[in-house]
Design a protein around this motif. Structure first.
Motif, PDB file in Angstrom:
ATOM      1  N   GLY A  84       1.917  -3.355  15.540  1.00 47.57           N
ATOM      2  CA  GLY A  84       1.246  -4.635  15.313  1.00 47.57           C
ATOM      3  C   GLY A  84       0.143  -4.443  14.287  1.00 47.57           C
ATOM      4  N   ALA A  85      -0.879  -5.271  14.394  1.00 46.70           N
ATOM      5  CA  ALA A  85      -1.975  -5.249  13.418  1.00 46.70           C
ATOM      6  C   ALA A  85      -2.618  -3.856  13.349  1.00 46.70           C
ATOM      7  CB  ALA A  85      -3.008  -6.296  13.818  1.00 46.70           C
ATOM      8  N   ALA A  86      -3.033  -3.327  14.496  1.00 45.02           N
ATOM      9  CA  ALA A  86      -3.734  -2.039  14.506  1.00 45.02           C
ATOM     10  C   ALA A  86      -2.781  -0.892  14.151  1.00 45.02           C
ATOM     11  CB  ALA A  86      -4.362  -1.808  15.887  1.00 45.02           C
ATOM     12  N   ASP A 136       8.209   0.875  17.563  1.00 47.90           N
ATOM     13  CA  ASP A 136       7.981  -0.410  18.231  1.00 47.90           C
ATOM     14  C   ASP A 136       9.266  -0.846  18.922  1.00 47.90           C
ATOM     15  OD1 ASP A 136       5.590  -2.784  17.598  1.00 47.90           O
ATOM     16  OD2 ASP A 136       7.391  -3.331  18.740  1.00 47.90           O
ATOM     17  N   HIS A 137       9.107  -1.412  20.116  1.00 48.11           N
ATOM     18  CA  HIS A 137      10.330  -1.865  20.811  1.00 48.11           C
ATOM     19  C   HIS A 137      10.867  -3.160  20.212  1.00 48.11           C
ATOM     20  CE1 HIS A 137       7.926  -4.207  24.148  1.00 48.11           C
ATOM     21  NE2 HIS A 137       7.547  -4.510  22.949  1.00 48.11           N
ATOM     22  N   SER A 185      -0.186 -16.198  14.014  1.00 50.58           N
ATOM     23  CA  SER A 185      -1.629 -16.388  14.204  1.00 50.58           C
ATOM     24  C   SER A 185      -2.185 -17.463  13.281  1.00 50.58           C
ATOM     25  CB  SER A 185      -2.359 -15.075  13.943  1.00 50.58           C
ATOM     26  OG  SER A 185      -2.260 -14.753  12.574  1.00 50.58           O
ATOM     27  N   GLY A 186      -3.301 -18.030  13.731  1.00 46.11           N
ATOM     28  CA  GLY A 186      -4.027 -19.010  12.911  1.00 46.11           C
ATOM     29  C   GLY A 186      -3.131 -20.142  12.440  1.00 46.11           C
ATOM     30  N   ASN A 221      -5.920 -16.131  10.756  1.00 46.31           N
ATOM     31  CA  ASN A 221      -7.391 -16.050  10.638  1.00 46.31           C
ATOM     32  C   ASN A 221      -7.722 -14.563  10.759  1.00 46.31           C
ATOM     33  OD1 ASN A 221     -10.089 -17.226  12.822  1.00 46.31           O
ATOM     34  ND2 ASN A 221     -10.124 -16.409  10.767  1.00 46.31           N
ATOM     35  N   GLY A 256       6.767  -9.675  22.356  1.00 49.20           N
ATOM     36  CA  GLY A 256       6.763  -8.219  22.506  1.00 49.20           C
ATOM     37  C   GLY A 256       5.631  -7.610  23.310  1.00 49.20           C
ATOM     38  N   SER A 314       3.480  -6.085  26.223  1.00 45.68           N
ATOM     39  CA  SER A 314       3.885  -5.382  27.449  1.00 45.68           C
ATOM     40  C   SER A 314       2.709  -4.571  27.979  1.00 45.68           C
ATOM     41  CB  SER A 314       5.056  -4.436  27.155  1.00 45.68           C
ATOM     42  OG  SER A 314       4.565  -3.196  26.671  1.00 45.68           O
ATOM     43  N   PHE A 322       2.619  -1.550  28.562  1.00 42.84           N
ATOM     44  CA  PHE A 322       2.889  -0.144  28.256  1.00 42.84           C
ATOM     45  C   PHE A 322       1.602   0.679  28.040  1.00 42.84           C
ATOM     46  CE2 PHE A 322       3.654   3.291  25.236  1.00 42.84           C
ATOM     47  CZ  PHE A 322       4.749   3.929  25.782  1.00 42.84           C
ATOM     48  N   GLU A 342      -4.226 -16.208  23.827  1.00 50.49           N
ATOM     49  CA  GLU A 342      -4.209 -15.536  22.518  1.00 50.49           C
ATOM     50  C   GLU A 342      -4.521 -14.048  22.666  1.00 50.49           C
ATOM     51  OE1 GLU A 342      -6.140 -17.120  19.107  1.00 50.49           O
ATOM     52  OE2 GLU A 342      -5.210 -19.073  19.355  1.00 50.49           O
ATOM     53  N   GLU A 401      -6.195  -4.066  20.626  1.00 48.48           N
ATOM     54  CA  GLU A 401      -6.451  -4.902  21.798  1.00 48.48           C
ATOM     55  C   GLU A 401      -6.170  -4.214  23.131  1.00 48.48           C
ATOM     56  OE1 GLU A 401      -4.714  -8.892  21.321  1.00 48.48           O
ATOM     57  OE2 GLU A 401      -4.721  -8.983  23.510  1.00 48.48           O
ATOM     58  N   GLY A 440     -11.065 -14.866  14.188  1.00 51.69           N
ATOM     59  CA  GLY A 440     -10.785 -13.715  13.334  1.00 51.69           C
ATOM     60  C   GLY A 440     -11.363 -12.411  13.846  1.00 51.69           C
ATOM     61  N   ASN A 453     -10.638 -10.782  16.607  1.00 54.44           N
ATOM     62  CA  ASN A 453      -9.687  -9.848  17.221  1.00 54.44           C
ATOM     63  C   ASN A 453      -8.931  -9.050  16.166  1.00 54.44           C
ATOM     64  OD1 ASN A 453      -9.869 -10.059  20.204  1.00 54.44           O
ATOM     65  ND2 ASN A 453      -9.754 -12.225  19.659  1.00 54.44           N
ATOM     66  N   PHE A 454      -8.528  -9.721  15.086  1.00 54.85           N
ATOM     67  CA  PHE A 454      -7.874  -8.946  14.024  1.00 54.85           C
ATOM     68  C   PHE A 454      -8.851  -7.935  13.410  1.00 54.85           C
ATOM     69  CE2 PHE A 454      -4.417 -12.268  13.507  1.00 54.85           C
ATOM     70  CZ  PHE A 454      -3.442 -11.428  14.010  1.00 54.85           C
TER      71      PHE A 454
HETATM   72  C1  LIG Z   1      -0.695 -17.174  19.213  1.00 53.01           C
HETATM   73  C2  LIG Z   1      -1.730 -16.163  18.803  1.00 53.01           C
HETATM   74  C3  LIG Z   1      -2.576 -16.455  17.743  1.00 53.01           C
HETATM   75  C4  LIG Z   1      -3.578 -15.540  17.378  1.00 53.01           C
HETATM   76  N1  LIG Z   1      -4.377 -15.841  16.320  1.00 53.01           N
HETATM   77  C5  LIG Z   1      -5.342 -14.969  15.950  1.00 53.01           C
HETATM   78  C6  LIG Z   1      -6.143 -15.221  14.809  1.00 53.01           C
HETATM   79  O1  LIG Z   1      -5.922 -16.177  14.063  1.00 53.01           O
HETATM   80  N2  LIG Z   1      -7.161 -14.343  14.531  1.00 53.01           N
HETATM   81  C7  LIG Z   1      -7.400 -13.223  15.300  1.00 53.01           C
HETATM   82  O2  LIG Z   1      -8.327 -12.464  15.010  1.00 53.01           O
HETATM   83  N3  LIG Z   1      -6.606 -12.936  16.360  1.00 53.01           N
HETATM   84  C8  LIG Z   1      -5.584 -13.769  16.693  1.00 53.01           C
HETATM   85  N4  LIG Z   1      -4.781 -13.470  17.748  1.00 53.01           N
HETATM   86  C9  LIG Z   1      -5.004 -12.195  18.458  1.00 53.01           C
HETATM   87  C10 LIG Z   1      -4.396 -11.049  17.640  1.00 53.01           C
HETATM   88  O3  LIG Z   1      -3.066 -11.382  17.311  1.00 53.01           O
HETATM   89  C11 LIG Z   1      -4.423  -9.741  18.428  1.00 53.01           C
HETATM   90  O4  LIG Z   1      -5.716  -9.511  18.933  1.00 53.01           O
HETATM   91  C12 LIG Z   1      -4.008  -8.586  17.550  1.00 53.01           C
HETATM   92  O5  LIG Z   1      -2.685  -8.786  17.081  1.00 53.01           O
HETATM   93  C13 LIG Z   1      -4.078  -7.273  18.319  1.00 53.01           C
HETATM   94  O6  LIG Z   1      -3.567  -6.259  17.518  1.00 53.01           O
HETATM   95  P1  LIG Z   1      -2.886  -4.987  18.187  1.00 53.01           P
HETATM   96  O7  LIG Z   1      -2.310  -4.214  17.067  1.00 53.01           O
HETATM   97  O8  LIG Z   1      -3.834  -4.328  19.105  1.00 53.01           O
HETATM   98  O9  LIG Z   1      -1.712  -5.573  19.078  1.00 53.01           O
HETATM   99  P2  LIG Z   1      -0.444  -6.410  18.622  1.00 53.01           P
HETATM  100  O10 LIG Z   1      -0.663  -7.013  17.286  1.00 53.01           O
HETATM  101  O11 LIG Z   1      -0.147  -7.291  19.768  1.00 53.01           O
HETATM  102  O12 LIG Z   1       0.699  -5.319  18.466  1.00 53.01           O
HETATM  103  C14 LIG Z   1       1.207  -4.606  19.553  1.00 53.01           C
HETATM  104  C15 LIG Z   1       2.565  -4.085  19.180  1.00 53.01           C
HETATM  105  O13 LIG Z   1       3.000  -3.206  20.206  1.00 53.01           O
HETATM  106  C16 LIG Z   1       4.357  -3.449  20.487  1.00 53.01           C
HETATM  107  N5  LIG Z   1       4.650  -3.012  21.848  1.00 53.01           N
HETATM  108  C17 LIG Z   1       4.222  -3.560  22.998  1.00 53.01           C
HETATM  109  N6  LIG Z   1       4.729  -2.903  24.044  1.00 53.01           N
HETATM  110  C18 LIG Z   1       5.508  -1.910  23.533  1.00 53.01           C
HETATM  111  C19 LIG Z   1       6.314  -0.909  24.125  1.00 53.01           C
HETATM  112  N7  LIG Z   1       6.464  -0.815  25.453  1.00 53.01           N
HETATM  113  N8  LIG Z   1       6.987  -0.052  23.311  1.00 53.01           N
HETATM  114  C20 LIG Z   1       6.887  -0.160  21.959  1.00 53.01           C
HETATM  115  N9  LIG Z   1       6.149  -1.101  21.347  1.00 53.01           N
HETATM  116  C21 LIG Z   1       5.440  -1.979  22.137  1.00 53.01           C
HETATM  117  C22 LIG Z   1       4.538  -4.934  20.253  1.00 53.01           C
HETATM  118  O14 LIG Z   1       5.881  -5.272  19.982  1.00 53.01           O
HETATM  119  C23 LIG Z   1       3.620  -5.180  19.060  1.00 53.01           C
HETATM  120  O15 LIG Z   1       4.327  -5.026  17.839  1.00 53.01           O
HETATM  121  C24 LIG Z   1      -3.749 -14.335  18.113  1.00 53.01           C
HETATM  122  C25 LIG Z   1      -2.878 -14.051  19.166  1.00 53.01           C
HETATM  123  C26 LIG Z   1      -1.886 -14.944  19.501  1.00 53.01           C
HETATM  124  C27 LIG Z   1      -0.970 -14.597  20.638  1.00 53.01           C
END
Ligand SMILES: Cc1cc2nc3c(=O)[nH]c(=O)nc-3n(C[C@H](O)[C@H](O)[C@H](O)COP(=O)(O)OP(=O)(O)OC[C@H]3O[C@@H](n4cnc5c(N)ncnc54)[C@H](O)[C@@H]3O)c2cc1C
Length: 423
Positions: free
Chosen positions: A15-17, A36-37, A48-49, A54, A183, A185, A187, A361, A390, A400, A402-403
């Protein structure tokens, strides 16, 4: 025969991180696998946004960013957010010619589709020669007591349906529980527990709230009404207040005001909504009534131009205001006017719950950050294990934040991984 591979760093969660960390670590010359699964990558960024992502907030400009985050240890975010700022991410977008604009309160959005951000991160990963494994299920993972022959640098083994991975460093970037359909979970929490980490109970946040007997009280008829309010929960030093827009829905309340307060709301606690935040309505209604022949409804419309007429009609249609709604303002007793003013300035509601992870979200809670190094995101329990984004007990405000946490925590981890002298 299962394929076995070695990488300096394996990142689970693209994901983002995860993508940011993979790109930066790979560009530092380390071999990186990104697992990634999901088959379709970056779905949360894409949705998002409202499809425009955002991606950061200008308030995260290097000064203390902790006031914008909910965590048991809010100061944890300080270093990472000062190390990688909103401006840094905007410089990256500039490099790719991705246009953006500020909406309000420092919220930065893409001018066009969020897809551009996904593609930018994918390209950054290409520049770092990151190896992708999508649609990949992790079956088990372990810290290796002894490095296997031929893989002397390895500290972790990861069994997947696409082969066995050995790595020196393992990064968990699997996010929270919000929107399982794309996606999400548990995990990350399970891996954290496996390595002795504590989990702050994960709960839906930035989520619409529900109320008992909403429709019975007629509030469902207000569905679609939006207006600026002051919303708060808690009291004294614990009080949290936001000036944002409120949205009435069939099943309860939503809009930025409620999403923000939901991250702080505790079950059993009331929420206070000031529907006319700039006016002490009780005082004005009593003070200015002298000689006024207009109806109470007209008076309210004049005094509170931001209150939609449908809401005024509804409010005055309720007890005990119904009887006086059509009377002349001057004739209405002060006690009743005071009650009306207070009911609009201090509307107190008791949520019964939220729409849950499906509609949230983000997730509040997660891996306890007391057990994570704030400069490197490395686990204090297990060398070579990292958590970013996250999955940790760090929840940003709407807008913005959380991103930016995802980018900043990923960059800190990547810097530590690049500095690792092993290959
Ligand atoms: C509808 C919506 C709108 C949003 N809008 C905004 C916004 O505009 N601005 C903002 O700052 N934040 C927004 N957010 C929050 C933001 O998307 C998250 O905080 C951010 O994506 C977190 O990044 P991350 O990389 O930690 O996790 P994620 O981006 O959620 O990535 C996690 C990844 O891990 C993978 N994964 C999960 N479980 C497993 C597993 N068991 N095995 C392998 N892979 C796995 C997933 O498929 C995913 O690709 C929004 C969230 C949602 C749901």
């Amino acid at each position: 025969m299962r394929q076995t591979s070695y990488f300096h760093t394996v990142i689970i969660g693209a994901g983002a991180a995860g993508m940011m960390c993979a790109a930066r670590t790979g560009q530092g010359g380390k071999s990186v696998a990104l697992l990634d699964h999901a088959v379709k990558i970056g779905e949360k960024i894409r949705i998002s946004g409202g499809g425009r992502c955002n991606f950061t907030n200008r308030n995260l400009n290097g000064h203390d960013g902790s006031p914008y985050y909910v965590s048991q240890q809010p100061r944890f975010v300080r270093y990472a957010l000062s190390r990688y700022t909103a401006q840094d991410f905007m410089h990256l977008l500039d490099k790719y010619g991705i246009a953006y604009h500020e909406k309000h309160k420092g919220q930065m959005f893409c001018d066009d589709s969020a897809q551009a951000v996904v593609e930018m991160l994918q390209n950054e990963c290409r520049l770092g020669s990151v190896t992708w494994y999508t649609g990949c299920t992790v079956e088990s993972l372990t810290a290796l007591p002894i490095a296997p022959a031929g893989y002397e640098q390895a500290r972790f083994g990861i069994n997947t349906d696409q082969g066995l991975f050995y790595c020196r460093n393992l990064v968990i970037a699997t996010g929270g529980l919000a929107v399982p359909a794309v996606g999400a979970s548990p995990f990350g929490y399970e891996v954290a527990k496996q390595f002795g980490h504590h989990i702050i109970p994960p709960e839906a946040a930035l989520v619409p709230l529900r109320f008992e007997k909403w429709a019975e009280q007629g509030f469902d008829t207000l569905s679609g009404i939006a207006l600026p309010v002051r919303i708060s929960t808690g009291s004294g030093k614990q009080a949290v207040v936001f000036d944002e827009d409120l949205l009435f829905r069939h099943k309860g309340l939503s809009g930025p005001a409620v999403l923000q307060i939901s991250s702080y709301w505790q079950p059993g606690r009331h929420i206070m909504v000031n529907l006319v935040p700039d006016t002490d309505l009780a005082e004005v209604l009593c003070r200015d009534k002298v000689g006024k022949k207009i109806q109470l409804k007209t008076a309210l419309k004049q005094l509170c131009p931001v209150l939609p007429e449908r809401l005024i009609d509804f409010w005055l249609g309720r007890e005990p205001f119904q009887a006086v709604a059509g009377q002349k303002w001057a004739d209405i007793p002060n006690a009743l006017l005071q009650q009306l003013g207070q009911s609009l300035n201090h509307w107190t509601v008791l949520p019964t719950g939220s729409d849950g992870h499906k509609k949230a979200e983000v997730t509040r809670g997660g891996v306890d950050v007391k057990e994570i190094n704030p400069k490197t995101m490395q686990s204090k329990q297990c060398e070579g294990l990292y958590f970013i984004g996250e999955v940790m007990d760090v929840t940003g405000w709407l807008g913005g934040y959380n991103f930016q946490w995802a980018w900043a925590s990923a960059v800190c981890a990547a810097e530590a991984l690049r500095a690792d002298e092993h290959i």
